[in-house]
Every structure is written in structure tokens, then in C-alpha cells.
Design a protein around this motif. Structure first.
Motif, PDB file in Angstrom:
ATOM      1  N   GLU A  27       0.852  -1.182   0.000  1.00 11.38           N
ATOM      2  CA  GLU A  27       0.000   0.000   0.000  1.00 11.38           C
ATOM      3  C   GLU A  27       0.892   1.238   0.000  1.00 11.38           C
ATOM      4  O   GLU A  27       1.924   1.270   0.654  1.00 11.38           O
ATOM      5  CB  GLU A  27      -0.905   0.010   1.231  1.00 11.38           C
ATOM      6  N   GLY A  28       0.494   2.243  -0.709  1.00  4.87           N
ATOM      7  CA  GLY A  28       1.287   3.464  -0.768  1.00  4.87           C
ATOM      8  C   GLY A  28       1.286   4.207   0.564  1.00  4.87           C
ATOM      9  O   GLY A  28       0.360   4.091   1.357  1.00  4.87           O
ATOM     10  N   VAL A  29       2.358   4.945   0.815  1.00  5.38           N
ATOM     11  CA  VAL A  29       2.476   5.715   2.044  1.00  5.38           C
ATOM     12  C   VAL A  29       2.565   7.185   1.661  1.00  5.38           C
ATOM     13  O   VAL A  29       3.400   7.568   0.843  1.00  5.38           O
ATOM     14  CB  VAL A  29       3.741   5.295   2.839  1.00  5.38           C
ATOM     15  N   THR A  30       1.707   8.007   2.244  1.00  5.08           N
ATOM     16  CA  THR A  30       1.722   9.434   1.941  1.00  5.08           C
ATOM     17  C   THR A  30       2.779  10.150   2.762  1.00  5.08           C
ATOM     18  O   THR A  30       3.266   9.629   3.770  1.00  5.08           O
ATOM     19  CB  THR A  30       0.353  10.071   2.247  1.00  5.08           C
ATOM     20  N   GLY A  31       3.116  11.338   2.329  1.00  2.00           N
ATOM     21  CA  GLY A  31       4.083  12.137   3.067  1.00  2.00           C
ATOM     22  C   GLY A  31       3.586  12.501   4.453  1.00  2.00           C
ATOM     23  O   GLY A  31       4.358  12.528   5.418  1.00  2.00           O
ATOM     24  N   ASN A  32       2.295  12.756   4.583  1.00  2.00           N
ATOM     25  CA  ASN A  32       1.726  13.088   5.888  1.00  2.00           C
ATOM     26  C   ASN A  32       1.816  11.891   6.834  1.00  2.00           C
ATOM     27  O   ASN A  32       2.106  12.053   8.020  1.00  2.00           O
ATOM     28  CB  ASN A  32       0.274  13.544   5.736  1.00  2.00           C
ATOM     29  N   ALA A  33       1.576  10.693   6.312  1.00  2.00           N
ATOM     30  CA  ALA A  33       1.688   9.499   7.156  1.00  2.00           C
ATOM     31  C   ALA A  33       3.122   9.338   7.644  1.00  2.00           C
ATOM     32  O   ALA A  33       3.355   9.021   8.816  1.00  2.00           O
ATOM     33  CB  ALA A  33       1.244   8.260   6.382  1.00  2.00           C
ATOM     34  N   LEU A  34       4.087   9.581   6.780  1.00  2.00           N
ATOM     35  CA  LEU A  34       5.487   9.494   7.193  1.00  2.00           C
ATOM     36  C   LEU A  34       5.808  10.501   8.285  1.00  2.00           C
ATOM     37  O   LEU A  34       6.504  10.194   9.254  1.00  2.00           O
ATOM     38  CB  LEU A  34       6.406   9.748   5.996  1.00  2.00           C
ATOM     39  N   ARG A  35       5.278  11.704   8.160  1.00  2.00           N
ATOM     40  CA  ARG A  35       5.525  12.746   9.158  1.00  2.00           C
ATOM     41  C   ARG A  35       4.951  12.340  10.512  1.00  2.00           C
ATOM     42  O   ARG A  35       5.596  12.452  11.551  1.00  2.00           O
ATOM     43  CB  ARG A  35       4.914  14.073   8.699  1.00  2.00           C
ATOM     44  N   VAL A  36       3.722  11.834  10.510  1.00  2.00           N
ATOM     45  CA  VAL A  36       3.075  11.410  11.756  1.00  2.00           C
ATOM     46  C   VAL A  36       3.826  10.232  12.369  1.00  2.00           C
ATOM     47  O   VAL A  36       4.051  10.183  13.578  1.00  2.00           O
ATOM     48  CB  VAL A  36       1.587  11.060  11.504  1.00  2.00           C
ATOM     49  N   TRP A  37       4.228   9.283  11.525  1.00  2.00           N
ATOM     50  CA  TRP A  37       4.985   8.152  12.028  1.00  2.00           C
ATOM     51  C   TRP A  37       6.285   8.618  12.644  1.00  2.00           C
ATOM     52  O   TRP A  37       6.694   8.134  13.696  1.00  2.00           O
ATOM     53  CB  TRP A  37       5.310   7.162  10.908  1.00  2.00           C
ATOM     54  N   TYR A  38       6.976   9.529  11.984  1.00  2.00           N
ATOM     55  CA  TYR A  38       8.273   9.982  12.478  1.00  2.00           C
ATOM     56  C   TYR A  38       8.131  10.685  13.826  1.00  2.00           C
ATOM     57  O   TYR A  38       9.029  10.636  14.650  1.00  2.00           O
ATOM     58  CB  TYR A  38       8.931  10.916  11.455  1.00  2.00           C
ATOM     59  N   MET A  39       6.985  11.336  14.064  1.00  2.00           N
ATOM     60  CA  MET A  39       6.758  11.978  15.365  1.00  2.00           C
ATOM     61  C   MET A  39       6.407  10.940  16.438  1.00  2.00           C
ATOM     62  O   MET A  39       6.809  11.070  17.590  1.00  2.00           O
ATOM     63  CB  MET A  39       5.644  13.023  15.257  1.00  2.00           C
ATOM     64  N   ARG A  40       5.636   9.902  16.076  1.00  2.00           N
ATOM     65  CA  ARG A  40       5.211   8.896  17.054  1.00  2.00           C
ATOM     66  C   ARG A  40       6.319   7.902  17.399  1.00  2.00           C
ATOM     67  O   ARG A  40       6.389   7.405  18.520  1.00  2.00           O
ATOM     68  CB  ARG A  40       4.006   8.112  16.517  1.00  2.00           C
ATOM     69  N   ARG A  46      11.077   3.960  19.951  1.00  2.00           N
ATOM     70  CA  ARG A  46      11.461   3.376  18.663  1.00  2.00           C
ATOM     71  C   ARG A  46      10.901   1.956  18.479  1.00  2.00           C
ATOM     72  O   ARG A  46      11.543   1.089  17.900  1.00  2.00           O
ATOM     73  CB  ARG A  46      12.966   3.409  18.491  1.00  2.00           C
ATOM     74  N   ARG A  47       9.685   1.750  18.974  1.00  2.00           N
ATOM     75  CA  ARG A  47       9.009   0.467  18.762  1.00  2.00           C
ATOM     76  C   ARG A  47       8.180   0.560  17.497  1.00  2.00           C
ATOM     77  O   ARG A  47       7.391   1.494  17.321  1.00  2.00           O
ATOM     78  CB  ARG A  47       8.113   0.124  19.935  1.00  2.00           C
TER      79      ARG A  47
END
Length: 96
Positions: A27-40, A46-47
Motif C-alpha cells: 500500500e502506498g504511504v503518503t508524506g503526511n503518514a510518514l511525518r506522523v509516524w516519524y513523530m510517534r 522506537r518500537r
């Protein structure tokens, strides 16, 4: 990071569907999803499990299961009892 998360998601989905993770389409990953993941991710120690979707926190997505007649009765009762222009009765302070 997106590749690692994508593989993890496909692995979990494969286990749920009893299939090999490589047979599941990516499934494709959006830039916003990457940003949210990087914050969480750092906040979780780092789990990778912290990057799981939080769709269960999105609120009610399905229509009400109550019958429209019941919804109307509840609306009328609330309007008559609580949504009035009258002030609530004053309570006497009790001394202990």
C-alpha cells in the motif's frame, strides 16, 4: 522508514490472512503518514508497533443504530427537561 513500515504492515496482514507477506500488495504511504509516524516513533521508544494505524480513535463512522422514532423521543425529552429557558432550582447549602 516507509519500506520498513510497509513490510511490517504486510507481515501483520499476512499473518491475519494466513498468507506470505510477499504475496500481499504494497500500500502506498503518503508524506503526511510518514511525518506522523516519524513523530510517534521516537516517543514510543522506537518500537515499530507504535506505527500501527490509529483508526480506532477516529470516532463513530457508522450511522446510528437507533430507530428514528426513538431518536425523536430522546430529542423531545431532552428539549423539554434540559433545554428550557427556566433557571434550575437553587439548592440550599447544607452545613456539616
Amino acid at each position: 522508514m516507509a519500506d520498513v513500515v510497509d513490510r511490517y504492515c504486510r507481515t501483520v496482514k499476512g499473518k491475519l490472512e494466513h498468507r506470505n507477506w510477499s504475496s500481499i500488495e504494497s500500500e502506498g504511504v503518503t508524506g503526511n503518514a510518514l511525518r506522523v509516524w516519524y513523530m510517534r516513533w521516537p516517543k514510543s521508544g522506537r518500537r515499530i508497533g507504535a506505527l500501527a494505524p490509529l483508526t480506532h480513535k477516529q470516532g463513530k463512522l457508522e450511522p446510528s443504530r437507533l430507530d428514528p422514532a426513538i431518536v425523536a423521543l430522546i430529542h423531545d425529552a431532552v428539549s423539554q427537561k434540559w433545554l428550557t429557558l427556566e433557571a434550575p432550582p437553587a439548592r440550599r447549602a447544607s452545613s456539616a
